[in-house]
Write a protein that holds these residues in place. Structure first.
Motif, PDB file in Angstrom:
ATOM      1  N   MET A  33       1.596  52.186  44.176  1.00  0.00           N
ATOM      2  CA  MET A  33       0.107  52.820  44.523  1.00  0.00           C
ATOM      3  C   MET A  33      -0.628  52.253  45.880  1.00  0.00           C
ATOM      4  O   MET A  33      -1.195  52.986  46.320  1.00  0.00           O
ATOM      5  CB  MET A  33      -0.607  52.504  43.052  1.00  0.00           C
ATOM      6  N   ALA A 102     -14.695  53.198  36.583  1.00  0.00           N
ATOM      7  CA  ALA A 102     -13.283  52.637  35.737  1.00  0.00           C
ATOM      8  C   ALA A 102     -13.767  50.991  35.508  1.00  0.00           C
ATOM      9  O   ALA A 102     -13.353  50.633  34.480  1.00  0.00           O
ATOM     10  CB  ALA A 102     -12.217  52.496  37.067  1.00  0.00           C
ATOM     11  N   PHE A 105     -16.350  51.503  32.344  1.00  0.00           N
ATOM     12  CA  PHE A 105     -15.900  52.029  30.972  1.00  0.00           C
ATOM     13  C   PHE A 105     -14.617  51.087  30.635  1.00  0.00           C
ATOM     14  O   PHE A 105     -14.266  50.970  29.344  1.00  0.00           O
ATOM     15  CB  PHE A 105     -15.423  53.406  31.258  1.00  0.00           C
ATOM     16  N   GLY A 106     -13.984  50.548  31.691  1.00  0.00           N
ATOM     17  CA  GLY A 106     -13.139  49.704  31.308  1.00  0.00           C
ATOM     18  C   GLY A 106     -13.496  48.372  30.515  1.00  0.00           C
ATOM     19  O   GLY A 106     -12.820  48.130  29.468  1.00  0.00           O
ATOM     20  N   SER A 110     -12.920  47.432  26.640  1.00  0.00           N
ATOM     21  CA  SER A 110     -12.432  45.899  26.162  1.00  0.00           C
ATOM     22  C   SER A 110     -13.238  45.509  25.054  1.00  0.00           C
ATOM     23  O   SER A 110     -12.878  44.635  24.317  1.00  0.00           O
ATOM     24  CB  SER A 110     -12.460  44.790  27.346  1.00  0.00           C
ATOM     25  N   PHE A 113     -12.064  48.038  21.908  1.00  0.00           N
ATOM     26  CA  PHE A 113     -10.517  48.305  21.317  1.00  0.00           C
ATOM     27  C   PHE A 113      -9.889  46.857  21.383  1.00  0.00           C
ATOM     28  O   PHE A 113     -10.327  46.154  22.105  1.00  0.00           O
ATOM     29  CB  PHE A 113      -9.678  49.246  22.178  1.00  0.00           C
ATOM     30  N   LYS A 116      -2.937  46.031  21.712  1.00  0.00           N
ATOM     31  CA  LYS A 116      -1.941  46.601  20.601  1.00  0.00           C
ATOM     32  C   LYS A 116      -0.627  45.471  20.389  1.00  0.00           C
ATOM     33  O   LYS A 116      -0.467  45.263  21.733  1.00  0.00           O
ATOM     34  CB  LYS A 116      -1.642  47.930  20.677  1.00  0.00           C
TER      35      LYS A 116
ATOM     36  N   ILE B  74     -12.636  58.394  32.555  1.00  0.00           N
ATOM     37  CA  ILE B  74     -13.099  58.178  31.155  1.00  0.00           C
ATOM     38  C   ILE B  74     -12.166  58.600  30.039  1.00  0.00           C
ATOM     39  O   ILE B  74     -11.753  57.829  28.991  1.00  0.00           O
ATOM     40  CB  ILE B  74     -14.562  58.878  30.821  1.00  0.00           C
ATOM     41  N   ILE B  77      -9.460  56.252  30.074  1.00  0.00           N
ATOM     42  CA  ILE B  77      -9.537  54.990  29.523  1.00  0.00           C
ATOM     43  C   ILE B  77      -9.650  55.002  27.874  1.00  0.00           C
ATOM     44  O   ILE B  77      -9.237  53.920  27.308  1.00  0.00           O
ATOM     45  CB  ILE B  77     -11.006  54.205  29.760  1.00  0.00           C
ATOM     46  N   ILE B  78     -10.216  55.984  27.382  1.00  0.00           N
ATOM     47  CA  ILE B  78     -10.205  56.257  25.884  1.00  0.00           C
ATOM     48  C   ILE B  78      -8.818  56.543  25.282  1.00  0.00           C
ATOM     49  O   ILE B  78      -8.474  55.768  24.204  1.00  0.00           O
ATOM     50  CB  ILE B  78     -10.926  57.755  25.607  1.00  0.00           C
ATOM     51  N   GLY B  81      -7.335  53.001  25.221  1.00  0.00           N
ATOM     52  CA  GLY B  81      -7.728  52.140  24.092  1.00  0.00           C
ATOM     53  C   GLY B  81      -6.999  52.477  22.841  1.00  0.00           C
ATOM     54  O   GLY B  81      -6.747  51.724  22.060  1.00  0.00           O
ATOM     55  N   LEU B  82      -6.771  53.856  22.716  1.00  0.00           N
ATOM     56  CA  LEU B  82      -6.235  54.473  21.363  1.00  0.00           C
ATOM     57  C   LEU B  82      -4.529  54.214  21.617  1.00  0.00           C
ATOM     58  O   LEU B  82      -3.992  54.377  20.611  1.00  0.00           O
ATOM     59  CB  LEU B  82      -6.434  56.010  21.253  1.00  0.00           C
ATOM     60  N   GLY B  83      -4.132  53.811  22.618  1.00  0.00           N
ATOM     61  CA  GLY B  83      -2.779  53.318  22.632  1.00  0.00           C
ATOM     62  C   GLY B  83      -2.016  54.478  23.090  1.00  0.00           C
ATOM     63  O   GLY B  83      -0.654  54.324  23.026  1.00  0.00           O
ATOM     64  N   GLY B 102      -3.718  56.779  36.337  1.00  0.00           N
ATOM     65  CA  GLY B 102      -3.197  55.702  36.207  1.00  0.00           C
ATOM     66  C   GLY B 102      -3.943  54.312  36.710  1.00  0.00           C
ATOM     67  O   GLY B 102      -3.808  53.310  36.030  1.00  0.00           O
ATOM     68  N   ALA B 104      -7.234  54.084  36.408  1.00  0.00           N
ATOM     69  CA  ALA B 104      -8.172  53.616  35.257  1.00  0.00           C
ATOM     70  C   ALA B 104      -7.051  52.849  34.357  1.00  0.00           C
ATOM     71  O   ALA B 104      -7.812  51.992  33.607  1.00  0.00           O
ATOM     72  CB  ALA B 104      -8.811  54.803  34.788  1.00  0.00           C
ATOM     73  N   THR B 106      -4.582  51.006  34.421  1.00  0.00           N
ATOM     74  CA  THR B 106      -4.150  49.734  34.666  1.00  0.00           C
ATOM     75  C   THR B 106      -5.621  48.884  34.465  1.00  0.00           C
ATOM     76  O   THR B 106      -5.336  47.445  33.853  1.00  0.00           O
ATOM     77  CB  THR B 106      -3.659  49.628  36.100  1.00  0.00           C
ATOM     78  N   ILE B 107      -6.545  49.279  34.894  1.00  0.00           N
ATOM     79  CA  ILE B 107      -7.970  48.423  34.737  1.00  0.00           C
ATOM     80  C   ILE B 107      -8.094  48.179  33.391  1.00  0.00           C
ATOM     81  O   ILE B 107      -8.385  47.001  32.633  1.00  0.00           O
ATOM     82  CB  ILE B 107      -9.140  49.257  35.556  1.00  0.00           C
ATOM     83  N   SER B 108      -8.108  49.241  32.471  1.00  0.00           N
ATOM     84  CA  SER B 108      -8.868  49.062  31.179  1.00  0.00           C
ATOM     85  C   SER B 108      -7.760  48.335  30.223  1.00  0.00           C
ATOM     86  O   SER B 108      -7.916  47.765  29.544  1.00  0.00           O
ATOM     87  CB  SER B 108      -8.893  50.453  30.677  1.00  0.00           C
ATOM     88  N   ALA B 111      -7.592  44.744  30.841  1.00  0.00           N
ATOM     89  CA  ALA B 111      -9.261  44.305  30.460  1.00  0.00           C
ATOM     90  C   ALA B 111      -8.842  44.043  28.761  1.00  0.00           C
ATOM     91  O   ALA B 111      -9.356  43.140  28.271  1.00  0.00           O
ATOM     92  CB  ALA B 111     -10.260  45.364  30.726  1.00  0.00           C
ATOM     93  N   ILE B 112      -8.347  45.118  28.062  1.00  0.00           N
ATOM     94  CA  ILE B 112      -8.405  45.186  26.782  1.00  0.00           C
ATOM     95  C   ILE B 112      -7.132  43.888  26.268  1.00  0.00           C
ATOM     96  O   ILE B 112      -7.471  42.871  25.402  1.00  0.00           O
ATOM     97  CB  ILE B 112      -7.509  46.417  26.098  1.00  0.00           C
TER      98      ILE B 112
END
Lengths: 117, 158
Positions: A33, A102, A105-106, A110, A113, A116, B74, B77-78, B81-83, B102, B104, B106-108, B111-112
């Motif tokens: 990237m 990003a 919403f990221g 967190s 969610f 997993k 968005i 990211i959703i 979150g849902l996997g 991609g 977004a 990596t960021i989310s 974060a999760i």
């Protein structure tokens, strides 16, 4: 309609280039990237990225290399208005939508969610 | 001292060869086809969203890219979150990594994943683990190119 097909072809081709970098040259996704972003900035500097955007629309703006091009474009816009310091003012001007959405919403993700596995 | 470092270099190389032999061969062509289909679809979908913004929200061809990117982010990211995004990414490789989705993802996902380490050090500290290099190198290279362009203009060329 025609543009959707070109977006598919050009966007797909850029992804294939990324896949080759990952599979053949064994780069990590982060390296891939980063390289594409740098390439995007250089292509933008040579004036080659805008014609591609005109031709392929989202096929050129959705892949990550457009991030490099947008950084440069913002910098050059402010450069022409404010001189040298404009480069620093403008560099995130056009990419703000992408980066801030990003982050925001990221972060919200967190909160909502759970990880997993 | 010198022979020592030479030795470890040889060992490193030997290990590299050994690891390369053991690594399963990657089906490059198959991966490329998958990346093409999925990456192309994401871009085509982006184009459709772009038309949507142009036709219904009064954006022009020039500035419709920003809301399109935000929308894709968005959605990505959703799905992360849902996997679901990671399942697609397993299959599509670079097809999901190269588009802005991609980025977004990596960021989310970072974060999760690091939420259990706390919001400041975990979420805040790890969010940009993969996306950070992209922003750093993008910014530095854009800066360098902008300066080169400025100098060329200053010297009266081009």
């Amino acid at each position: 309609m025609e543009k959707i097909i070109w977006a598919f072809i050009v966007g797909g081709t850029i992804c294939v280039i990324g896949q080759i970098m990952m599979d053949v040259f064994r780069l990590t996704p982060a390296h891939t990237m980063s390289t594409l972003v740098v390439v995007g900035a250089i292509l933008g500097g040579l004036g080659l990225y805008e014609p591609l955007v005109k031709f392929a629309g989202a096929g050129a703006t959705v892949p990550i290399c457009s991030f490099g091009n947008s950084l440069l474009k913002g910098a050059l816009q402010e450069l022409s208005e404010h001189g040298a310091i404009g480069v620093l003012i403008g560099i995130f001007k056009l990419t703000s939508a992408g980066i801030s959405s990003a982050i925001i919403f990221g972060f919200i993700a967190s909160l909502i969610f759970k990880p997993k596995g | 001292m010198k022979s020592n470092s030479n030795n470890s270099n040889i060992e490193k190389q030997k290990y590299k060869e050994f690891a390369q032999q053991r690594e399963p061969k990657r089906p490059v062509l198959k991966n490329c086809i998958k990346a093409f289909i999925v990456g192309g679809s994401i871009c085509a979908f982006g184009q459709i969203i772009q038309y949507f913004y142009i036709n219904y929200f009064g954006y022009t061809e020039k500035n419709a890219g920003d809301p399109t990117a935000a929308t894709l982010i968005i959605i990505s990211i959703i799905l992360t979150g849902l996997g679901v995004y990671d399942d697609i990414a397993q299959w599509a490789g670079a097809g999901t990594a190269v588009p802005i989705t991609g980025f977004a993802n990596t960021i989310s996902s970072a974060a999760i994943e690091h939420r259990s380490e706390g919001y400041v050090l975990g979420v805040g500290g790890n969010m940009f683990k993969v996306a950070g290099p992209v922003i750093v190198f993008g910014t530095v290279s854009a800066f360098a190119v902008a300066i080169v362009k400025m100098l060329i203009n200053y010297l009266g060329g081009m």
